[in-house]
Design a protein around this motif. Structure first.
Motif, PDB file in Angstrom:
ATOM      1  N   GLY A 257       0.799  -1.213   0.000  1.00 22.51           N
ATOM      2  CA  GLY A 257       0.000   0.000   0.000  1.00 22.51           C
ATOM      3  C   GLY A 257       0.832   1.262   0.000  1.00 22.51           C
ATOM      4  O   GLY A 257       0.399   2.302   0.500  1.00 22.51           O
ATOM      5  N   THR A 258       2.048   1.188  -0.558  1.00 20.79           N
ATOM      6  CA  THR A 258       2.958   2.320  -0.575  1.00 20.79           C
ATOM      7  C   THR A 258       3.137   2.847  -1.989  1.00 20.79           C
ATOM      8  O   THR A 258       3.012   2.106  -2.963  1.00 20.79           O
ATOM      9  N   SER A 259       3.477   4.140  -2.088  1.00 23.54           N
ATOM     10  CA  SER A 259       3.633   4.787  -3.383  1.00 23.54           C
ATOM     11  C   SER A 259       4.872   5.658  -3.390  1.00 23.54           C
ATOM     12  O   SER A 259       5.201   6.292  -2.375  1.00 23.54           O
ATOM     13  N   VAL A 260       5.552   5.735  -4.525  1.00 22.57           N
ATOM     14  CA  VAL A 260       6.743   6.576  -4.651  1.00 22.57           C
ATOM     15  C   VAL A 260       6.391   8.051  -4.541  1.00 22.57           C
ATOM     16  O   VAL A 260       7.249   8.880  -4.203  1.00 22.57           O
ATOM     17  N   SER A 261       5.145   8.403  -4.781  1.00 24.60           N
ATOM     18  CA  SER A 261       4.722   9.797  -4.680  1.00 24.60           C
ATOM     19  C   SER A 261       4.243  10.162  -3.284  1.00 24.60           C
ATOM     20  O   SER A 261       3.900  11.320  -3.018  1.00 24.60           O
ATOM     21  N   GLY A 262       4.202   9.193  -2.379  1.00 20.77           N
ATOM     22  CA  GLY A 262       3.714   9.437  -1.029  1.00 20.77           C
ATOM     23  C   GLY A 262       4.785   9.933  -0.089  1.00 20.77           C
ATOM     24  O   GLY A 262       5.940  10.173  -0.470  1.00 20.77           O
ATOM     25  N   GLY A 263       4.406  10.091   1.181  1.00 17.54           N
ATOM     26  CA  GLY A 263       5.329  10.565   2.202  1.00 17.54           C
ATOM     27  C   GLY A 263       6.259   9.470   2.691  1.00 17.54           C
ATOM     28  O   GLY A 263       6.240   8.333   2.188  1.00 17.54           O
ATOM     29  N   PRO A 264       7.091   9.778   3.695  1.00 13.60           N
ATOM     30  CA  PRO A 264       8.037   8.793   4.219  1.00 13.60           C
ATOM     31  C   PRO A 264       7.346   7.497   4.630  1.00 13.60           C
ATOM     32  O   PRO A 264       6.214   7.509   5.133  1.00 13.60           O
ATOM     33  N   ILE A 265       8.018   6.379   4.406  1.00 14.51           N
ATOM     34  CA  ILE A 265       7.503   5.077   4.819  1.00 14.51           C
ATOM     35  C   ILE A 265       8.022   4.767   6.220  1.00 14.51           C
ATOM     36  O   ILE A 265       9.230   4.840   6.478  1.00 14.51           O
ATOM     37  N   VAL A 266       7.109   4.440   7.106  1.00 10.32           N
ATOM     38  CA  VAL A 266       7.462   4.047   8.468  1.00 10.32           C
ATOM     39  C   VAL A 266       7.116   2.572   8.619  1.00 10.32           C
ATOM     40  O   VAL A 266       5.956   2.179   8.479  1.00 10.32           O
ATOM     41  N   ALA A 267       8.121   1.767   8.887  1.00  8.34           N
ATOM     42  CA  ALA A 267       7.912   0.319   8.977  1.00  8.34           C
ATOM     43  C   ALA A 267       7.516  -0.089  10.392  1.00  8.34           C
ATOM     44  O   ALA A 267       8.113   0.366  11.375  1.00  8.34           O
ATOM     45  N   TYR A 268       6.522  -0.957  10.467  1.00  9.18           N
ATOM     46  CA  TYR A 268       6.125  -1.556  11.733  1.00  9.18           C
ATOM     47  C   TYR A 268       6.697  -2.967  11.882  1.00  9.18           C
ATOM     48  O   TYR A 268       6.759  -3.487  12.994  1.00  9.18           O
ATOM     49  N   SER A 269       7.119  -3.549  10.760  1.00 10.54           N
ATOM     50  CA  SER A 269       7.822  -4.832  10.815  1.00 10.54           C
ATOM     51  C   SER A 269       8.493  -5.069   9.486  1.00 10.54           C
ATOM     52  O   SER A 269       8.186  -4.416   8.482  1.00 10.54           O
ATOM     53  N   ASP A 270       9.430  -6.026   9.460  1.00  8.59           N
ATOM     54  CA  ASP A 270       9.984  -6.528   8.205  1.00  8.59           C
ATOM     55  C   ASP A 270      10.267  -8.016   8.370  1.00  8.59           C
ATOM     56  O   ASP A 270       9.768  -8.644   9.313  1.00  8.59           O
ATOM     57  N   ALA A 271      11.057  -8.590   7.480  1.00  6.35           N
ATOM     58  CA  ALA A 271      11.286 -10.033   7.513  1.00  6.35           C
ATOM     59  C   ALA A 271      12.077 -10.486   8.729  1.00  6.35           C
ATOM     60  O   ALA A 271      12.075 -11.676   9.066  1.00  6.35           O
ATOM     61  N   MET A 272      12.744  -9.545   9.413  1.00  3.16           N
ATOM     62  CA  MET A 272      13.628  -9.914  10.507  1.00  3.16           C
ATOM     63  C   MET A 272      13.067  -9.611  11.894  1.00  3.16           C
ATOM     64  O   MET A 272      13.439 -10.277  12.859  1.00  3.16           O
ATOM     65  N   CYS A 273      12.214  -8.582  12.020  1.00  3.34           N
ATOM     66  CA  CYS A 273      11.766  -8.206  13.362  1.00  3.34           C
ATOM     67  C   CYS A 273      10.480  -7.397  13.316  1.00  3.34           C
ATOM     68  O   CYS A 273      10.074  -6.899  12.261  1.00  3.34           O
ATOM     69  N   ILE A 274       9.864  -7.274  14.478  1.00  8.52           N
ATOM     70  CA  ILE A 274       8.790  -6.319  14.704  1.00  8.52           C
ATOM     71  C   ILE A 274       9.437  -5.066  15.284  1.00  8.52           C
ATOM     72  O   ILE A 274      10.112  -5.132  16.321  1.00  8.52           O
ATOM     73  N   TYR A 275       9.273  -3.934  14.617  1.00  5.51           N
ATOM     74  CA  TYR A 275       9.833  -2.691  15.129  1.00  5.51           C
ATOM     75  C   TYR A 275       9.012  -2.198  16.328  1.00  5.51           C
ATOM     76  O   TYR A 275       7.820  -2.502  16.441  1.00  5.51           O
TER      77      TYR A 275
END
Length: 363
Positions: A257-275
């Protein structure tokens, strides 16, 4: 340095032109150090090769901010009798991510120019290595055993330049020019992670000239992120503080649900951890305050210095702030506003990591 939409471009272009394969990030480190030293209180290089600059702040907890110096590249696997080179990847990508074309072979004695090649498309089944990759024939995805580097030199000349198995091979400088794309976009290889490194340097300069951070900030320009976050994990384990905040490119795809025209991406998790939720929530709040329309994301096939650090127990808390980036690990595209936006959010976070810190008037 300024954080306006165009003021960062000269620095970004300088960073893009420097070769920085995993384990050989010296040129990138020297450039970052040139920019960092005037705006922090102390700089040094640690045992893992990370460049670190500490900016002293108030009595708040220390924070480690990380952007990696290394880039996707290749290793020489074999020097052939005809002077050509067989390769293996250094990082996660395929030949199609880079495309065929000019490469720099970083020999111990001399840097050579070569060409990443497949061979002539005007071939038949008698050339099976090429034939199998044709969409209308074998339809096999192009992979590293299918390509080679043409050097135009004899095997002896190649070896005299100090090229052996293990020599790094990078995309040539001739293919690293920052380009304007459409209305308000920039394109280049290796915006991962030179764009984020630019934002980190801009942030350090702004904090130095402004109110300063709530606590000590360790700006860490890390090594070997593309092969497992090795430098970042070492720094998380050895530097003060509980929180590691990574700055990265972020994928812009419908699945997130992300776009190159949007604002900064804030990650809540990735393949390695839950932020840590409080970190992500605070980054979202600051981006909202600036009117950047931040993009919360749960990332799948993604890793960072922060998530490697947290998953290995090297840090207690982790966060990830990303520049929205199209075609990550390929020819990457970002909005011209992405680096200034990341800088502004990062400055806001470091000035006030939590909502409950003392007010401006009290400070």
């Amino acid at each position: 340095m300024t954080d306006d939409e165009h003021g960062y471009r000269k620095l970004l272009q300088e960073l893009l032109l420097e070769y920085g394969p995993c384990g050989q990030e010296d040129a990138v480190r020297d450039l970052c150090r040139r920019e960092l030293e005037p705006v922090v209180d102390e700089t040094w290089v640690d045992a893992a090769g990370n460049l670190i600059g500490v900016l002293r702040g108030g009595d708040g907890p220390p924070v480690r901010v990380m952007a990696h110096m290394d880039e996707l590249s290749m290793l020489v696997k074999k020097v052939n009798p005809d002077g050509t080179l067989n390769l293996t990847p250094l990082g996660t990508m395929y030949p199609g991510n880079f495309g065929l074309g000019a490469v720099a072979i970083l020999g111990f004695h001399k840097t050579l120019c070569g060409v990443l090649a497949l061979g002539s498309e005007h071939t038949t089944a008698e050339s099976p290595r090429i034939w199998q990759t044709k969409p209308d024939q074998g339809d096999k995805a192009l992979d590293w055993p299918d390509v080679y580097v043409f050097t135009g030199l004899s095997a002896r000349e190649v070896e005299q330049a100090g090229v052996t198995p293990g020599t790094r091979v990078c995309i040539d400088r001739s293919r690293r020019t920052l380009l304007d794309v459409g209305h308000g976009y920039l394109g280049s290889y290796f915006l991962d992670d030179r764009a984020a490194a630019t934002a980190a340097l801009l942030c350090a300069a702004e904090l130095r000239s402004g109110r300063g951070p709530a606590g000590d900030v360790y700006f860490v320009f890390t090594t070997n992120e593309e092969i497992g976050g090795l430098g970042g994990t070492f720094a998380s384990r050895t530097l003060p503080g509980d929180l590691t905040l990574a700055l990265e490119v972020g994928p812009t795809e419908p699945e997130y649900g992300t776009s190159v025209s949007g604002g900064p991406i804030v990650a809540y998790s990735d393949a390695m951890c839950i932020y840590d939720k409080w970190v992500a929530d605070r980054l979202m709040d600051i981006a909202d305050e600036h009117g950047f329309a931040p993009q919360a994301a749960v990332l799948g096939a993604f890793e960072s210095d922060a998530s490697h650090s947290k998953s290995s127990g090297a840090c207690a808390q982790a966060g990830l702030l990303c520049l929205p980036t199209m075609s990550t690990h390929g020819y990457e595209v970002i909005a011209t506003t992405a680096i200034p936006a990341m800088t502004a959010v990062l400055v806001g976070f470091l000035e006030r990591p939590r909502r409950d810190v003392e007010s401006d008037a009290q400070r």
